[in-house]
Design an enzyme around this catalytic site. Sequence first.
Site, PDB file in Angstrom:
ATOM      1  N   LYS B  81      -1.487  -9.937  11.230  1.00 24.88           N
ATOM      2  CA  LYS B  81      -2.623 -10.363  10.404  1.00 24.88           C
ATOM      3  C   LYS B  81      -3.596 -11.169  11.260  1.00 24.88           C
ATOM      4  O   LYS B  81      -3.168 -12.021  12.064  1.00 24.88           O
ATOM      5  CB  LYS B  81      -2.115 -11.213   9.231  1.00 24.88           C
ATOM      6  CG  LYS B  81      -3.181 -11.517   8.174  1.00 24.88           C
ATOM      7  CD  LYS B  81      -2.568 -12.257   6.985  1.00 24.88           C
ATOM      8  CE  LYS B  81      -3.601 -12.597   5.926  1.00 24.88           C
ATOM      9  NZ  LYS B  81      -3.016 -13.349   4.802  1.00 24.88           N
ATOM     10  N   SER B 156      -4.397 -11.712   0.237  1.00 24.25           N
ATOM     11  CA  SER B 156      -5.341 -11.516   1.314  1.00 24.25           C
ATOM     12  C   SER B 156      -4.845 -10.588   2.413  1.00 24.25           C
ATOM     13  O   SER B 156      -5.647 -10.011   3.139  1.00 24.25           O
ATOM     14  CB  SER B 156      -5.682 -12.862   1.958  1.00 24.25           C
ATOM     15  OG  SER B 156      -4.520 -13.432   2.557  1.00 24.25           O
ATOM     16  N   SER B 180      -0.290 -14.025  -0.875  1.00 29.96           N
ATOM     17  CA  SER B 180      -0.971 -13.079   0.013  1.00 29.96           C
ATOM     18  C   SER B 180      -0.058 -12.166   0.819  1.00 29.96           C
ATOM     19  O   SER B 180      -0.530 -11.242   1.477  1.00 29.96           O
ATOM     20  CB  SER B 180      -1.891 -13.828   0.979  1.00 29.96           C
ATOM     21  OG  SER B 180      -2.996 -14.331   0.277  1.00 29.96           O
TER      22      SER B 180
END
Lengths: 99, 501, 501
Positions: B81, B156, B180
């Site tokens: 990420k 997210s 997330s």
Amino acid sequence: MPNISRDEVAHLAKLARLAVTEEELDVFAGQLDQILDAVAAVGEVAKDDIPPTSHAVPLTNVFRADEVRPGLTQQQALAGAPAAEEGRFRVPRILGEEQ
Amino acid sequence: MTDLTRLPAAELAAKIHAREVTAVEVTQAHLDRIAEVDGLVHAFLHVDAEGALATARAVDADLAEGREPASALAGVPLALKDVLTTKDMPTTCGSRTLENWVPPYDATVTRRLRRAGVVILGKTNMDEFAMGSSTENSAFGPTRNPWDPERIPGGSGGGSSASLAAFEAPLAIGTDTGGSIRQPGAVTGTVGVKPTYGGVSRYGLVAFSSSLDQAGPCARTVLDAALLHEVIAGHDPLDSTSIDAPVPPVVAAAREGASGDLSGVRVGYVREFAGEHYQRGVLGSFERALGQLREQGAEVVEVSCPNFAYALPAYYLIAPSECSSNLARFDAMRYGLRVADDGEHSAEEVMSASREAGFGPEVKRRIMLGTYALSSGYYDAYYGSAQKVRTLISRDFAAAFERVDVLVSPTTPTTAFRIGERVDDPLAMYYADLCTIPANLAGNAAMSVPSGLSDDDGLPVGLQIMAPALADERLYRVGAAYETVRGPLLDRVPELKGVSV
Amino acid sequence: MTAVAELMDYAEVVERFDPVLGLEVHVELSTRTKMFCGCANLFGGKPNTHVCPTCLGLPGALPVMNGRAVESAIRIGLALNCEIAEWCRFARKNYFYPDMPKNFQTSQYDEPIAFDGHLDVVLDDGEVVRVGIERAHMEEDTGKSLHVGGATGRIHGAEHSLLDYNRAGVPLIEIVTKPITGTGERAPEVARAYVTALRDLLRAMDVSDVRMDQGSLRCDANVSLMRKGASEFGTRTETKNVNSLRSVERAVRYEMTRQAAVLAGGGTVKQETRHFQEADGTTSSGRTKETAEDYRYFPEPDLVPVAPSREWVEQLRATLPELPWERRKRIQQEWNLTDEELRDLINTGAADLVAATVDAGAEPGEARSWWVQYLTQQANAREVELADLPITPAQVARVIELVKSGELTNKLAREVVQGVLAGEGGPDEVVDRRGLKVVSDDSALLAAVDEALAAQPDVAEKIRGGKVQAAGAIVGAVMKATKGQADAKRVRELILERVGG
């Protein structure tokens, strides 16, 4: 309780250093009002005798030995700088006083 | 020949370490897959083919010389990420303000991955600074859900989960502040774990809400997640909130759970997680999951956590408050986007103009919300009260865990919604985190594991499992057992080949 | 330029008003590393060379407390007779300023590590004033800015600024007094005596360099006036930029006369920050802020609470050195000084330095003579406090030792001290570098003597003729030839030996 005015939003934007546009002020005022209305619910259960929790884990006294660790070189430190001069970060003239 | 991109990480590792395939072949297969489908999915913001192949070559060379693999996952590719710093790749956090910023240091998670010989393919798309539940808040365009490209992949960490569901990577790293990791896992039919707060170092994780943020593993199977968990977890002296204790035995628990037997395990379902915000198909899937757990020998009981109703409001005070302070450093002085530096404008004006230009609407909204909640005169009513709710939620968890070993719930109230559906309605967007937030507020461990497809729209649903802090292994035991009986899900994801945007 | 302020005659001020003081002193700790990261805590140096992701506020970096700094804070609290908190946290003080990398200062807010103490201060005439200590708390320093362009090189009128973060994150202890009341006309003197006593205390504890000229000890003076007989404090001003002990006294006195004139003229004192002008001893108004500051304090989530056990606190109490006032009592007895002699020693600022020099092995008479005579002259010539001379008691003791062992003459010793003051290193280094050893090698001296005798045959003749006093001229010549590095007594002996021989 909420009901946040456009002026208040403008003040918040200033505190937060956001040069928001006039249109944004209108949009944000409405949205913040709506969100604050929803989150104000926390007051229903947050009684005086309940201690607040600031940290999720109950740790205390986490210290580091006073020993020098290698950091960054000047070049690495300045590598991401929008502007640099004489080994320093170059920034536009500062209006405010030091605190 | 087997399609290497379809294999779980554990199997890939076994083949690489037995030298049946090379890490380079595995890596190349995934790079090819990315080239093929990422134009549509847009899971990646940056792909480092050269770096990935170099790592893979080094792993192969080590094995060729007869050395033990650096870890159980050496040679296996992974998607990282874009909120974790990498000194050889940009770290943008999905924000215009950090476009092209290459950090001078690696996050502890990054360092541990490298040390373990894990091959980092690239950086994945995300909601700007991890604020969002759909990945639509990325400054670089949304990620699409491989199950239906018209839908969001969650957020997210939508990029990380989508990369798994699109077979672009067998492993990924996510971060979870309010859900997330778990919510994207649920809506893409993948596994996602938020470890106990303090279990994985936050050093180098660009902070959204420091007291809630936690990095964790994303994978297609529970065992793969456990293997990755073991690589990234453990005490880090660079993070004051890192727990100085052995990593819970997650891999052993996942292997134990694979037997499918849950005799003697007490499972509680939270009464309060149902009602108007829940999709019928999601509740149906959850009912079936409870039935299956009973069949596997678990004792399933109802528990009440009355204060969970206040978790969402508390979260939307604490997270924005901390973010308003954490994101203050993006001021165009030392790094990041700078605009209006024309010799006329002052530092203060350049700061405000740069922040205005560099941040998207959701980030600005939360910064202002947090600024408000921390202001003198409002602190007690908002931030202070939210911290008291945090205490109440921890008490609810503690009481529940007196009676049961794990708690379960749907991971999200609905399946993946359509791109654009909630962008103008922040509150509706926030409801996606309804079930995941309590574990963040209390610092507990929690997992989302696929629980089949929803009856009403045929999209993936997630089962959330929650365990007490430091008892992460319970997630893996129960998750692996449930997964074994439920069977695979991702072999039903539609073929993406030939689809173009 | 602003108009020259009206001032009231000081005698009238103290007849009509009672001053109230509040002193805030910031002390930079002399730990090896910074407060929250492992960067070296060094004064000066090339810009941005003692920096890392943490003290540069890079995204993702985290703070970890310097245990030594926490110890110093507790020791300072104990030396100031404070209570030590059983549990306290850091908070974030949020405001934007380019010299602060995170745009918040990590500081303690409502939970200081030490609170509610006092410091007894002795005035010139021996009167003792007890100054209450409100709190002592830990925080971090900011970076330094260099203002470029504009006439003065100061912030006003500068075209741009250059930032160096070597100082960012250096540990600071802020020590705040309770309101100091009832000191009347002696208020300025009390202010100075307090800062002096604090400086001496911190120096004895070896926790800081306490150099006001270099900024390692900084004082902000809050001054307000109330009319005689009133019970409510007046509006205060906070004067910054007070860079010497003398300035502390002058700044307080100036503010008293200025505020009195404002009040007497029917005006009101504006609550504001003022800047002390060293050149003319006045204070000037800082620019008023557009909006009242709202620092939005909240507990720092990246640091865990500090909870010093009582055992630890007692262990630290046992490490406190002999405190300056205790030491003074002791030296008075040991050196047989009258009260007046002791006070003179204290008033020149020499007492602790002499004592420390004695502690380092020097004979008390020698130590006193060096500090009270030669070094006091040097301090006066440089217009600095005696204690701010860049020479330590240990170095003075070493010089005395070198004289005693015959390795230096008194003249050479002064030259060595000059070298130390010029920053050429410690005494031994200066001796080496400047080649200042006494020439004690007789053969080298004899060569010089022979040369001098040969050059002045008439003088040689006189000596031979019994005019021994004529040898002085030859001694002078030899001393000149050896650049003063010969022992004159020995030279004389050698001349007489040679001529008489």
